[in-house]
Design a protein around this motif. Sequence first.
Motif, PDB file in Angstrom:
ATOM      1  N   TRP A 147       5.827  10.038   4.359  1.00  0.00           N
ATOM      2  CA  TRP A 147       7.038   9.035   4.940  1.00  0.00           C
ATOM      3  C   TRP A 147       7.904   9.853   4.700  1.00  0.00           C
ATOM      4  O   TRP A 147       8.401  10.822   3.894  1.00  0.00           O
ATOM      5  N   ASP A 188      -0.981   8.285  -0.110  1.00  0.00           N
ATOM      6  CA  ASP A 188      -2.467   7.925   0.260  1.00  0.00           C
ATOM      7  C   ASP A 188      -2.094   6.401   0.857  1.00  0.00           C
ATOM      8  O   ASP A 188      -1.577   5.550   0.305  1.00  0.00           O
ATOM      9  N   PRO A 189      -2.870   6.119   2.100  1.00  0.00           N
ATOM     10  CA  PRO A 189      -2.875   4.785   3.000  1.00  0.00           C
ATOM     11  C   PRO A 189      -3.094   3.798   2.115  1.00  0.00           C
ATOM     12  O   PRO A 189      -2.918   2.597   2.317  1.00  0.00           O
ATOM     13  N   LYS A 190      -4.079   4.145   1.097  1.00  0.00           N
ATOM     14  CA  LYS A 190      -4.716   2.913   0.217  1.00  0.00           C
ATOM     15  C   LYS A 190      -3.795   2.594  -1.015  1.00  0.00           C
ATOM     16  O   LYS A 190      -4.075   1.582  -1.685  1.00  0.00           O
ATOM     17  N   THR A 199      -1.066   1.144  -2.060  1.00  0.00           N
ATOM     18  CA  THR A 199      -0.077   0.104  -1.588  1.00  0.00           C
ATOM     19  C   THR A 199       0.994   0.136  -2.502  1.00  0.00           C
ATOM     20  O   THR A 199       2.184  -0.271  -2.089  1.00  0.00           O
ATOM     21  N   PHE A 243       6.851   5.302   7.334  1.00  0.00           N
ATOM     22  CA  PHE A 243       5.886   6.415   7.598  1.00  0.00           C
ATOM     23  C   PHE A 243       6.449   7.227   9.129  1.00  0.00           C
ATOM     24  O   PHE A 243       7.064   6.694   9.715  1.00  0.00           O
ATOM     25  N   ASP A 272       0.888  11.639  10.119  1.00  0.00           N
ATOM     26  CA  ASP A 272      -0.307  12.000   9.054  1.00  0.00           C
ATOM     27  C   ASP A 272      -0.374  13.444   9.125  1.00  0.00           C
ATOM     28  O   ASP A 272       0.099  14.283  10.007  1.00  0.00           O
ATOM     29  N   SER A 286      -6.820  13.314   4.606  1.00  0.00           N
ATOM     30  CA  SER A 286      -5.899  12.583   5.400  1.00  0.00           C
ATOM     31  C   SER A 286      -4.743  11.840   4.630  1.00  0.00           C
ATOM     32  O   SER A 286      -5.258  10.918   3.922  1.00  0.00           O
ATOM     33  N   ILE A 287      -3.897  12.152   4.881  1.00  0.00           N
ATOM     34  CA  ILE A 287      -2.692  11.313   3.932  1.00  0.00           C
ATOM     35  C   ILE A 287      -1.240  11.253   4.828  1.00  0.00           C
ATOM     36  O   ILE A 287      -1.243  11.753   5.943  1.00  0.00           O
ATOM     37  N   GLN A 288      -0.549  10.186   4.450  1.00  0.00           N
ATOM     38  CA  GLN A 288       0.738   9.991   5.370  1.00  0.00           C
ATOM     39  C   GLN A 288       1.995  10.699   4.730  1.00  0.00           C
ATOM     40  O   GLN A 288       2.159  10.576   3.378  1.00  0.00           O
ATOM     41  N   ALA A 307       3.413   2.668  -1.415  1.00  0.00           N
ATOM     42  CA  ALA A 307       4.011   2.244  -0.378  1.00  0.00           C
ATOM     43  C   ALA A 307       5.115   1.353  -0.372  1.00  0.00           C
ATOM     44  O   ALA A 307       6.235   1.655   0.233  1.00  0.00           O
TER      45      ALA A 307
END
Lengths: 175, 175
Positions: free
Chosen positions: A166, A134-136, A138, A151, A154, A162-164, A141
């Motif tokens: 990697w 999830d981009p939020k 952190t 990354f 998407d 919506s999710i990233q 990440a």
Amino acid sequence: MSDTFIIPTLSTERLVLRAPGLQDAPQHAAFYASDRTNFVGGPLTAELAWRNPAMELGHWALRGFGRWAVTEKGNDTAIGIVGLWHPMGFPENELGWDLFDGATGKGYATEAARAARNYAYDRLGWTTLTSMIDPKNTGSAAVATRLGAAFDYDFDHERFGSIQIWRHPGPEALT
Amino acid sequence: MSYHLDTPVLTTDRLILRAPQAEDADAFISFYATERAQFTGGPMTERQAWNFFGTEIGHWMMHGFGMFAVTEKGDDTAIGIVGHWYPRTWPEKEVGWVLFDAEHEGKGIALEAARACINHAWTVLKWETIVSYIATGNTSSIALAERLGATLDPMAAQPKPDSPCLVYRHKKGMA
């Protein structure tokens, strides 16, 4: 009917990754009841949180791989769930890490994920791995970055939205 | 850890009940996409149903009992799921039944399978009590519970207190 399959135990410097089981249900339930699971599909009701450890085992049976309960050496209590994940609705094989309360900030996610990734490359012969983030989120990440992942694209997941995605370095890049 | 799943097979006049396996996933997922699943937690998406199917298998691994795939003798295709269900939040152990297609209803198949499972629960699993949790309005399931000799227990604890269901209690030793 008789069916045998193996969930291997992995050891790292500080951790033991073992098969998840019924004994992990209280830790699972506590984790999935907390707001910390906003990024991984929670919070869940007690009933759904129970279903999760069962689902973790079922994933091993259905796919032949799955996620491990992470424990500190010398203490069998699960402090997280880390491993290889590909339920229906995921675009690719995933390396995932969820650490329960109190286990973060010690490098455990990185250490456990690295062991799981080595297992995927060395034992299962996989050539690539992704992590869904999830981009939020952190914290997650940062773990991915420490693992050398970056990354890639998407993805729109039915539940997470919506999710990233990697991508991790492949086996040849790690040797 | 090596998992050796030695699961029982129950045989009735017309049916063979065996543990669910990966090959049954499609039938399970198709059922859960239909309105027929409205009384058993559905309808749900393919992704959710796959997770649920994983949970069915994980339940066997955790407890050593679970829901059987129901097959007709001579054809290993799963036509339903009947058996023993005891997730962490259930107040009592349950015998439940689901037939995937309407075409299999009205032939006493669910009755035959449920009777075998109730017998197994009393005589092999040595359960002290057996209930069946049935959604209000699920008239065919209510009729089946009554044919099995179960009676409504309005005082019984609810598995999901926020959305109460009918609790049918099976008579000790009877199937």
